[in-house]
Design a protein around this motif. Structure first.
Motif, PDB file in Angstrom:
ATOM      1  N   GLU A 135      11.852  -6.754   3.034  1.00 18.17           N
ATOM      2  CA  GLU A 135      11.134  -5.853   3.925  1.00 18.17           C
ATOM      3  C   GLU A 135      12.032  -5.214   4.982  1.00 18.17           C
ATOM      4  O   GLU A 135      11.820  -4.067   5.361  1.00 18.17           O
ATOM      5  CB  GLU A 135       9.989  -6.603   4.616  1.00 18.17           C
ATOM      6  CG  GLU A 135       8.991  -7.214   3.657  1.00 18.17           C
ATOM      7  CD  GLU A 135       8.331  -6.178   2.769  1.00 18.17           C
ATOM      8  OE1 GLU A 135       8.054  -5.071   3.257  1.00 18.17           O
ATOM      9  OE2 GLU A 135       8.086  -6.472   1.583  1.00 18.17           O
ATOM     10  N   VAL A 136      13.011  -5.946   5.462  1.00 13.22           N
ATOM     11  CA  VAL A 136      13.889  -5.401   6.494  1.00 13.22           C
ATOM     12  C   VAL A 136      15.013  -4.578   5.881  1.00 13.22           C
ATOM     13  O   VAL A 136      15.266  -3.445   6.281  1.00 13.22           O
ATOM     14  CB  VAL A 136      14.466  -6.530   7.377  1.00 13.22           C
ATOM     15  CG1 VAL A 136      15.417  -5.952   8.429  1.00 13.22           C
ATOM     16  CG2 VAL A 136      13.343  -7.311   8.061  1.00 13.22           C
ATOM     17  N   ALA A 154       7.876 -14.872  -8.675  1.00 16.09           N
ATOM     18  CA  ALA A 154       7.654 -15.755  -7.528  1.00 16.09           C
ATOM     19  C   ALA A 154       8.070 -15.081  -6.227  1.00 16.09           C
ATOM     20  O   ALA A 154       7.396 -15.204  -5.196  1.00 16.09           O
ATOM     21  CB  ALA A 154       8.417 -17.060  -7.715  1.00 16.09           C
ATOM     22  N   VAL A 155       9.173 -14.348  -6.272  1.00 19.92           N
ATOM     23  CA  VAL A 155       9.652 -13.650  -5.076  1.00 19.92           C
ATOM     24  C   VAL A 155       8.664 -12.579  -4.640  1.00 19.92           C
ATOM     25  O   VAL A 155       8.399 -12.391  -3.447  1.00 19.92           O
ATOM     26  CB  VAL A 155      11.050 -13.043  -5.326  1.00 19.92           C
ATOM     27  CG1 VAL A 155      11.403 -12.023  -4.249  1.00 19.92           C
ATOM     28  CG2 VAL A 155      12.099 -14.143  -5.378  1.00 19.92           C
ATOM     29  N   ARG A 156       8.072 -11.872  -5.598  1.00 22.64           N
ATOM     30  CA  ARG A 156       7.056 -10.865  -5.265  1.00 22.64           C
ATOM     31  C   ARG A 156       5.857 -11.513  -4.554  1.00 22.64           C
ATOM     32  O   ARG A 156       5.316 -10.957  -3.595  1.00 22.64           O
ATOM     33  CB  ARG A 156       6.590 -10.147  -6.526  1.00 22.64           C
ATOM     34  CG  ARG A 156       7.587  -9.150  -7.092  1.00 22.64           C
ATOM     35  CD  ARG A 156       7.025  -8.452  -8.318  1.00 22.64           C
ATOM     36  NE  ARG A 156       7.945  -7.494  -8.874  1.00 22.64           N
ATOM     37  CZ  ARG A 156       8.042  -6.224  -8.474  1.00 22.64           C
ATOM     38  NH1 ARG A 156       7.246  -5.778  -7.509  1.00 22.64           N
ATOM     39  NH2 ARG A 156       8.915  -5.406  -9.030  1.00 22.64           N
ATOM     40  N   GLN A 157       5.460 -12.659  -5.009  1.00 28.23           N
ATOM     41  CA  GLN A 157       4.327 -13.357  -4.398  1.00 28.23           C
ATOM     42  C   GLN A 157       4.664 -13.809  -2.980  1.00 28.23           C
ATOM     43  O   GLN A 157       3.856 -13.652  -2.050  1.00 28.23           O
ATOM     44  CB  GLN A 157       3.930 -14.556  -5.259  1.00 28.23           C
ATOM     45  CG  GLN A 157       3.354 -14.171  -6.613  1.00 28.23           C
ATOM     46  CD  GLN A 157       3.135 -15.382  -7.517  1.00 28.23           C
ATOM     47  OE1 GLN A 157       3.689 -16.465  -7.282  1.00 28.23           O
ATOM     48  NE2 GLN A 157       2.331 -15.205  -8.556  1.00 28.23           N
ATOM     49  N   ALA A 159       6.933 -12.478  -1.036  1.00 26.76           N
ATOM     50  CA  ALA A 159       7.085 -11.274  -0.221  1.00 26.76           C
ATOM     51  C   ALA A 159       5.732 -10.761   0.255  1.00 26.76           C
ATOM     52  O   ALA A 159       5.569 -10.374   1.417  1.00 26.76           O
ATOM     53  CB  ALA A 159       7.815 -10.194  -1.015  1.00 26.76           C
ATOM     54  N   HIS A 160       4.750 -10.750  -0.653  1.00 26.70           N
ATOM     55  CA  HIS A 160       3.404 -10.291  -0.277  1.00 26.70           C
ATOM     56  C   HIS A 160       2.810 -11.189   0.795  1.00 26.70           C
ATOM     57  O   HIS A 160       2.252 -10.700   1.795  1.00 26.70           O
ATOM     58  CB  HIS A 160       2.502 -10.275  -1.511  1.00 26.70           C
ATOM     59  CG  HIS A 160       1.073  -9.928  -1.202  1.00 26.70           C
ATOM     60  ND1 HIS A 160       0.666  -8.640  -0.911  1.00 26.70           N
ATOM     61  CD2 HIS A 160      -0.044 -10.719  -1.106  1.00 26.70           C
ATOM     62  CE1 HIS A 160      -0.631  -8.647  -0.663  1.00 26.70           C
ATOM     63  NE2 HIS A 160      -1.078  -9.890  -0.767  1.00 26.70           N
ATOM     64  N   ARG A 161       2.942 -12.486   0.621  1.00 27.00           N
ATOM     65  CA  ARG A 161       2.391 -13.441   1.591  1.00 27.00           C
ATOM     66  C   ARG A 161       3.068 -13.287   2.956  1.00 27.00           C
ATOM     67  O   ARG A 161       2.402 -13.269   3.998  1.00 27.00           O
ATOM     68  CB  ARG A 161       2.576 -14.856   1.049  1.00 27.00           C
ATOM     69  CG  ARG A 161       1.909 -15.931   1.897  1.00 27.00           C
ATOM     70  CD  ARG A 161       1.859 -17.255   1.157  1.00 27.00           C
ATOM     71  NE  ARG A 161       3.178 -17.804   0.886  1.00 27.00           N
ATOM     72  CZ  ARG A 161       3.691 -17.950  -0.334  1.00 27.00           C
ATOM     73  NH1 ARG A 161       3.017 -17.590  -1.413  1.00 27.00           N
ATOM     74  NH2 ARG A 161       4.902 -18.479  -0.497  1.00 27.00           N
ATOM     75  N   GLU A 164       2.029  -9.900   4.707  1.00 21.65           N
ATOM     76  CA  GLU A 164       0.693  -9.951   5.303  1.00 21.65           C
ATOM     77  C   GLU A 164       0.686 -10.816   6.558  1.00 21.65           C
ATOM     78  O   GLU A 164       0.008 -10.494   7.543  1.00 21.65           O
ATOM     79  CB  GLU A 164      -0.313 -10.500   4.276  1.00 21.65           C
ATOM     80  CG  GLU A 164      -0.563  -9.570   3.100  1.00 21.65           C
ATOM     81  CD  GLU A 164      -1.077  -8.211   3.557  1.00 21.65           C
ATOM     82  OE1 GLU A 164      -2.028  -8.181   4.348  1.00 21.65           O
ATOM     83  OE2 GLU A 164      -0.493  -7.186   3.148  1.00 21.65           O
ATOM     84  N   HIS A 165       1.439 -11.883   6.540  1.00 20.87           N
ATOM     85  CA  HIS A 165       1.520 -12.778   7.697  1.00 20.87           C
ATOM     86  C   HIS A 165       2.133 -12.047   8.898  1.00 20.87           C
ATOM     87  O   HIS A 165       1.596 -12.104  10.011  1.00 20.87           O
ATOM     88  CB  HIS A 165       2.367 -14.000   7.343  1.00 20.87           C
ATOM     89  CG  HIS A 165       2.510 -14.990   8.443  1.00 20.87           C
ATOM     90  ND1 HIS A 165       1.692 -16.088   8.582  1.00 20.87           N
ATOM     91  CD2 HIS A 165       3.382 -15.045   9.486  1.00 20.87           C
ATOM     92  CE1 HIS A 165       2.052 -16.774   9.655  1.00 20.87           C
ATOM     93  NE2 HIS A 165       3.078 -16.169  10.208  1.00 20.87           N
ATOM     94  N   VAL A 166       3.234 -11.348   8.650  1.00 17.36           N
ATOM     95  CA  VAL A 166       3.906 -10.626   9.735  1.00 17.36           C
ATOM     96  C   VAL A 166       3.027  -9.495  10.241  1.00 17.36           C
ATOM     97  O   VAL A 166       2.914  -9.273  11.453  1.00 17.36           O
ATOM     98  CB  VAL A 166       5.270 -10.094   9.263  1.00 17.36           C
ATOM     99  CG1 VAL A 166       5.883  -9.166  10.309  1.00 17.36           C
ATOM    100  CG2 VAL A 166       6.223 -11.252   8.958  1.00 17.36           C
ATOM    101  N   ARG A 167       2.385  -8.791   9.325  1.00 17.10           N
ATOM    102  CA  ARG A 167       1.528  -7.659   9.720  1.00 17.10           C
ATOM    103  C   ARG A 167       0.385  -8.116  10.621  1.00 17.10           C
ATOM    104  O   ARG A 167       0.025  -7.428  11.584  1.00 17.10           O
ATOM    105  CB  ARG A 167       0.975  -6.973   8.470  1.00 17.10           C
ATOM    106  CG  ARG A 167       0.116  -5.741   8.761  1.00 17.10           C
ATOM    107  CD  ARG A 167      -0.350  -5.126   7.453  1.00 17.10           C
ATOM    108  NE  ARG A 167       0.772  -4.668   6.653  1.00 17.10           N
ATOM    109  CZ  ARG A 167       0.741  -4.516   5.330  1.00 17.10           C
ATOM    110  NH1 ARG A 167      -0.363  -4.842   4.655  1.00 17.10           N
ATOM    111  NH2 ARG A 167       1.793  -4.076   4.682  1.00 17.10           N
TER     112      ARG A 167
END
Length: 300
Positions: A135-136, A154-157, A159-161, A164-167
Motif C-alpha cells: 500500500e505504501v 495469502a498476501v492478497r488476503q 493486504a485487504h485485511r 481495511e484496518h488502517v482505513r
C-alpha cells in the motif's frame, strides 16, 4: 584517447545498486519499525548480506535488497514488540526531520507520516510488512509475496485485511497549510506564557495529548483527552524551568508541521500538531531524549 584505457572510473558493481536504493531501504525499515536507530541497523545488516552474497544470479538488485531488508526488519519488529509491552507510558514512533538536509533521508516525507505510523502499530508484524510494501510502496503482489516468502493469494488476503484496518483507524486531519502554521504558533506562544484561555482557543473539544517519555523524563503515562485537561497539562508543563530555557524552532517532522526544542543546541524535545478544521485535534510530544537522534541534522 584513441587506443588507450578509458579514463573514467568503472562503476562499483557492489556499492552502486545499494547506494541507489539506500533511501528506499531505510524508509521500508523505518515504516516497519517506527524506530530510526533500528532502521539504520537493519540497513547496515542488509549491506553486509548484500556484500557477502553471490550476486551473479541477481537480476533485479532493488527487489533483492528490499527482500533482504524486509525480512531483517520483520525479525527485529517481533523483538521490538515484546520490548514495547513494558515501555513506560505511550509509545510513539521515533520522530524524523524530513527536510532535505536531514540526517535520515527518506524516500518521500508523506510515506512516514506519524498519523500512519501510529496506526501501523496496531497491525500484526506480517500485516504491517504487507501494508508497507503493497500500500505504501505499491510493489506488485508477486514481489511482496516473494519478499515475505508467502503465497500470493495469502498476501492478497492479508493486504485487504490490513488496508481495511488502517482505513478504519487512520484519522482524517486537515492538510498542513498557512492556517495550521498560524494556529500552532498561537498555541505554542500561549503555552509558554501560561495563557490557559489562549491554549483552549486553539484546541478542539475532543483533542488528544500524547507524551512519549519512556520513563527517561517526566511525562504523562496515559493519553490525556479533552480541551480543558489538555490545556492545563500543557501550561503546567511549559512552566518547568528546563522547558523555559529551550529554544523552539519550526521544523518539518515526518512530513508534518512540528516544533523542535533545542537545549544548548541539541534536540531536547519535539511536538507535532494535527489540525481538524481550524483547531488542533491532536498534539504529540516527544520527550524521550534517547529516541531523538532522528531530529539531528547532517549540518547546522
Amino acid at each position: 584517447m584513441a587506443g588507450g584505457a578509458d579514463p573514467r572510473p568503472a562503476p562499483d558493481v557492489l556499492t552502486e545498486p545499494f547506494a541507489e536504493n539506500r533511501r528506499l531501504l531505510f524508509t521500508v525499515a523505518y515504516e516497519m519499525l517506527g524506530a530510526a536507530a533500528d532502521a539504520e541497523d537493519v540497513v547496515q545488516e542488509a549491506w553486509l548480506r548484500w556484500s557477502a552474497a553471490d550476486r551473479s544470479d541477481v537480476l533485479e538488485p532493488r527487489a533483492y535488497l528490499v527482500r533482504i531488508t524486509t525480512r531483517l526488519a520483520l525479525n527485529r519488529l517481533r523483538a521490538l514488540q515484546r520490548a514495547r509491552e513494558t515501555y513506560v507510558g505511550p509509545w510513539l514512533p521515533d520522530p524524523l526531520l524530513t527536510t532535505p538536509d536531514a540526517a535520515h533521508p527518506v524516500e518521500r516525507a508523506e510515506e512516514v507520516s506519524l498519523a500512519l505510523l501510529v496506526v501501523l502499530e496496531t497491525l500484526s508484524p506480517l500485516e504491517r510488512a504487507v501494508f508497507v510494501l503493497r500500500e505504501v510502496f505499491e510493489l506488485p503482489y508477486q514481489e511482496v509475496a516473494h519478499a515475505l516468502d508467502r503465497d500470493v493469494v495469502a498476501v492478497r488476503q492479508v493486504a485487504h485485511r490490513a488496508r481495511e484496518h488502517v482505513r478504519s483507524r487512520r484519522p482524517r486531519y486537515t492538510p498542513a497549510g498557512p492556517q495550521h502554521t498560524e494556529v500552532t504558533q498561537r498555541f505554542l506562544a500561549a503555552c509558554l506564557t501560561g495563557d490557559v484561555a489562549g491554549v483552549l482557543a486553539a484546541l478542539s473539544p475532543e483533542v488528544e495529548l500524547v507524551t512519549d517519555g519512556g520513563g527517561v523524563v517526566r511525562a504523562a503515562r496515559r493519553v490525556i483527552r479533552g480541551a480543558d485537561k489538555v490545556s492545563r497539562a500543557l501550561v503546567a508543563f511549559a512552566q518547568d524551568e528546563t522547558v523555559g530555557r529551550m529554544e523552539w524552532v519550526p521544523a518539518e517532522i515526518n512530513g508534518s508541521l512540528g516544533m523542535l526544542a533545542l537545549l544548548d543546541g541539541a534536540p531536547a524535545m519535539a511536538a507535532v500538531t494535527e489540525l481538524d478544521g481550524d483547531r488542533l485535534a491532536r498534539v504529540l510530544v516527544f520527550r524521550n531524549t534517547d529516541r531523538l537522534a532522528g531530529l539531528r541534522r547532517v549540518a547546522p
